[in-house]
Write a protein that holds these residues in place. Sequence first.
Motif, mmCIF file in Angstrom:
data_model
loop_
_atom_site.group_PDB
_atom_site.id
_atom_site.type_symbol
_atom_site.label_atom_id
_atom_site.label_comp_id
_atom_site.label_asym_id
_atom_site.label_seq_id
_atom_site.Cartn_x
_atom_site.Cartn_y
_atom_site.Cartn_z
ATOM 1 N N LEU A 51 0.835 -1.199 0.000
ATOM 2 C CA LEU A 51 0.000 0.000 0.000
ATOM 3 C C LEU A 51 0.866 1.244 0.000
ATOM 4 N N LYS A 52 0.679 2.094 -1.031
ATOM 5 C CA LYS A 52 1.385 3.375 -1.105
ATOM 6 C C LYS A 52 0.441 4.448 -0.573
ATOM 7 N N VAL A 53 0.671 4.861 0.660
ATOM 8 C CA VAL A 53 -0.287 5.678 1.382
ATOM 9 C C VAL A 53 -0.404 7.086 0.813
ATOM 10 N N ILE A 54 0.714 7.788 0.677
ATOM 11 C CA ILE A 54 0.675 9.182 0.235
ATOM 12 C C ILE A 54 0.107 9.316 -1.177
ATOM 13 N N PRO A 55 0.542 8.494 -2.160
ATOM 14 C CA PRO A 55 -0.092 8.580 -3.485
ATOM 15 C C PRO A 55 -1.604 8.367 -3.446
ATOM 16 N N LEU A 56 -2.074 7.443 -2.616
ATOM 17 C CA LEU A 56 -3.515 7.202 -2.508
ATOM 18 C C LEU A 56 -4.228 8.434 -1.946
ATOM 19 N N LEU A 57 -3.685 9.013 -0.882
ATOM 20 C CA LEU A 57 -4.302 10.187 -0.273
ATOM 21 C C LEU A 57 -4.303 11.375 -1.235
ATOM 22 N N LEU A 58 -3.207 11.582 -1.941
ATOM 23 C CA LEU A 58 -3.128 12.697 -2.887
ATOM 24 C C LEU A 58 -4.137 12.533 -4.017
ATOM 25 N N PHE A 59 -4.310 11.305 -4.484
ATOM 26 C CA PHE A 59 -5.242 11.088 -5.591
ATOM 27 C C PHE A 59 -6.689 11.237 -5.125
ATOM 28 N N ILE A 60 -6.976 10.838 -3.889
ATOM 29 C CA ILE A 60 -8.320 11.044 -3.342
ATOM 30 C C ILE A 60 -8.634 12.535 -3.284
ATOM 31 N N ILE A 61 -7.690 13.332 -2.779
ATOM 32 C CA ILE A 61 -7.889 14.784 -2.697
ATOM 33 C C ILE A 61 -8.088 15.375 -4.082
ATOM 34 N N CYS A 62 -7.272 14.945 -5.037
ATOM 35 C CA CYS A 62 -7.364 15.459 -6.407
ATOM 36 C C CYS A 62 -8.710 15.115 -7.034
ATOM 37 N N GLY A 63 -9.108 13.847 -6.964
ATOM 38 C CA GLY A 63 -10.358 13.421 -7.584
ATOM 39 C C GLY A 63 -11.567 14.057 -6.922
ATOM 40 N N TYR A 64 -11.567 14.121 -5.598
ATOM 41 C CA TYR A 64 -12.682 14.739 -4.880
ATOM 42 C C TYR A 64 -12.797 16.209 -5.258
ATOM 43 N N SER A 65 -11.660 16.910 -5.303
ATOM 44 C CA SER A 65 -11.668 18.339 -5.617
ATOM 45 C C SER A 65 -12.180 18.598 -7.029
ATOM 46 N N PHE A 66 -11.756 17.779 -8.001
ATOM 47 C CA PHE A 66 -12.206 17.972 -9.372
ATOM 48 C C PHE A 66 -13.701 17.691 -9.514
ATOM 49 N N ASN A 67 -14.224 16.772 -8.702
ATOM 50 C CA ASN A 67 -15.668 16.539 -8.710
ATOM 51 C C ASN A 67 -16.401 17.777 -8.215
ATOM 52 N N ILE A 68 -15.877 18.414 -7.172
ATOM 53 C CA ILE A 68 -16.472 19.649 -6.659
ATOM 54 C C ILE A 68 -16.381 20.766 -7.699
ATOM 55 N N VAL A 69 -15.283 20.802 -8.448
ATOM 56 C CA VAL A 69 -15.136 21.784 -9.529
ATOM 57 C C VAL A 69 -16.297 21.659 -10.508
ATOM 58 N N ALA A 70 -16.611 20.418 -10.897
ATOM 59 C CA ALA A 70 -17.738 20.187 -11.820
ATOM 60 C C ALA A 70 -19.052 20.637 -11.202
ATOM 61 N N ASN A 71 -19.228 20.381 -9.904
ATOM 62 C CA ASN A 71 -20.465 20.787 -9.226
ATOM 63 C C ASN A 71 -20.618 22.306 -9.207
ATOM 64 N N VAL A 72 -19.543 23.008 -8.860
ATOM 65 C CA VAL A 72 -19.610 24.467 -8.781
ATOM 66 C C VAL A 72 -19.813 25.069 -10.170
ATOM 67 N N ALA A 73 -19.132 24.499 -11.167
ATOM 68 C CA ALA A 73 -19.316 24.971 -12.545
ATOM 69 C C ALA A 73 -20.771 24.820 -12.969
ATOM 70 N N ASN A 74 -21.398 23.738 -12.560
ATOM 71 C CA ASN A 74 -22.807 23.514 -12.880
ATOM 72 C C ASN A 74 -23.703 24.536 -12.180
ATOM 73 N N GLU A 75 -23.372 24.885 -10.939
ATOM 74 C CA GLU A 75 -24.108 25.918 -10.213
ATOM 75 C C GLU A 75 -24.010 27.264 -10.942
ATOM 76 N N ILE A 76 -22.806 27.582 -11.393
ATOM 77 C CA ILE A 76 -22.594 28.865 -12.078
ATOM 78 C C ILE A 76 -23.402 28.912 -13.369
ATOM 79 N N ARG A 77 -23.397 27.821 -14.106
ATOM 80 C CA ARG A 77 -24.160 27.790 -15.357
ATOM 81 C C ARG A 77 -25.664 27.952 -15.093
ATOM 82 N N ALA A 78 -26.177 27.221 -14.103
ATOM 83 C CA ALA A 78 -27.608 27.300 -13.784
ATOM 84 C C ALA A 78 -28.006 28.726 -13.410
ATOM 85 N N TYR A 79 -27.113 29.419 -12.732
ATOM 86 C CA TYR A 79 -27.385 30.800 -12.324
ATOM 87 C C TYR A 79 -27.355 31.746 -13.524
ATOM 88 N N LEU A 80 -26.318 31.626 -14.351
ATOM 89 C CA LEU A 80 -26.166 32.530 -15.495
ATOM 90 C C LEU A 80 -27.246 32.318 -16.547
#
Length: 316
Positions: free
Chosen positions: A41-70
Amino acid sequence: MKWAIGFPKRAYTVMEVRTGFATGLPILSSGLFGAYLVGELKVIPLLLFIICGYSFNIVANVANEIRAYLKNEEDESTFTEHLGSEGLVRGDATLLDACLTLLGMIGVGGLSGLLLAWLLQSWLLFTLGCLGLLAAITYSLGPKPYILYPIGEFVSGLFVGGLSSLVSSWIQTGSVTINTLSFALISMLMTVFLMSTNNTGDYEKDLGVRKTLPHIIGFRNSILIIIPEFILLLLAWTVVCLTSFHWWVFLFGLGIFALQWYWRWYRQYYKIEAVYPEMGREFGPRPLLLIYHFHGWMSIICLVLFFLNKGIVNWI
């Protein structure tokens, strides 16, 4: 100062934090699955990728909010009333709040992804990360956002579930095999379930605004198509268990599917003949619960089996 103190709460209302786990949990379970397969088990790579993937999912969510508003695509009649969403349209947050949240999550995800690519010395990871970020932003924003077309379910399933799951296991194992591909296919199909259910619930709301897959194949067919997709998921789960797990893990997975896919979702979903206003609010979260339970339990099982097999834990 007052603006800054209230910013986190306002930012939360446009992030839809809960759906970030639609990426974070598959990355976690797939990484632990890969670690179980190779006994390391490579701990740090796993944690970094979880943070990256979770953050990019939130990016898509916020972008969708902005579009719905505009685009004025949401109002009181379309609110799902889910915590952490629609705050920009309701007025809980401002456009500036949403833009700052978007940039912040791009920064968090981008930095964690860059650090991961640097640690593993992988240009492939860097390239895939850039493609993932581009997909998250252009889902809703830009001159031709793909949310407008009947490919959104496939693209979201590919990036949010499938590719992120496959890359997570690859980071741990260093290779792509039939069992990791099958596990990634399960993650992809579960994401497709989530996107498909949301699009089907928004069937009437999206008419004249965007053309989703339910508009192409019809409302009832968008519900019925879940059946062959689930059969494919079961086949993938069978391959995973035949190549990697004991029989009891297979039965445990079937129990999750029986409870979260059939009993708590599809047995009622299948009976819907026409869209109704509360449909998205009632059924939208149910595929997400399937994702939570399957990947949550698979993470625990893979971690337990990893330690029972005396796997090696490394930081990098």
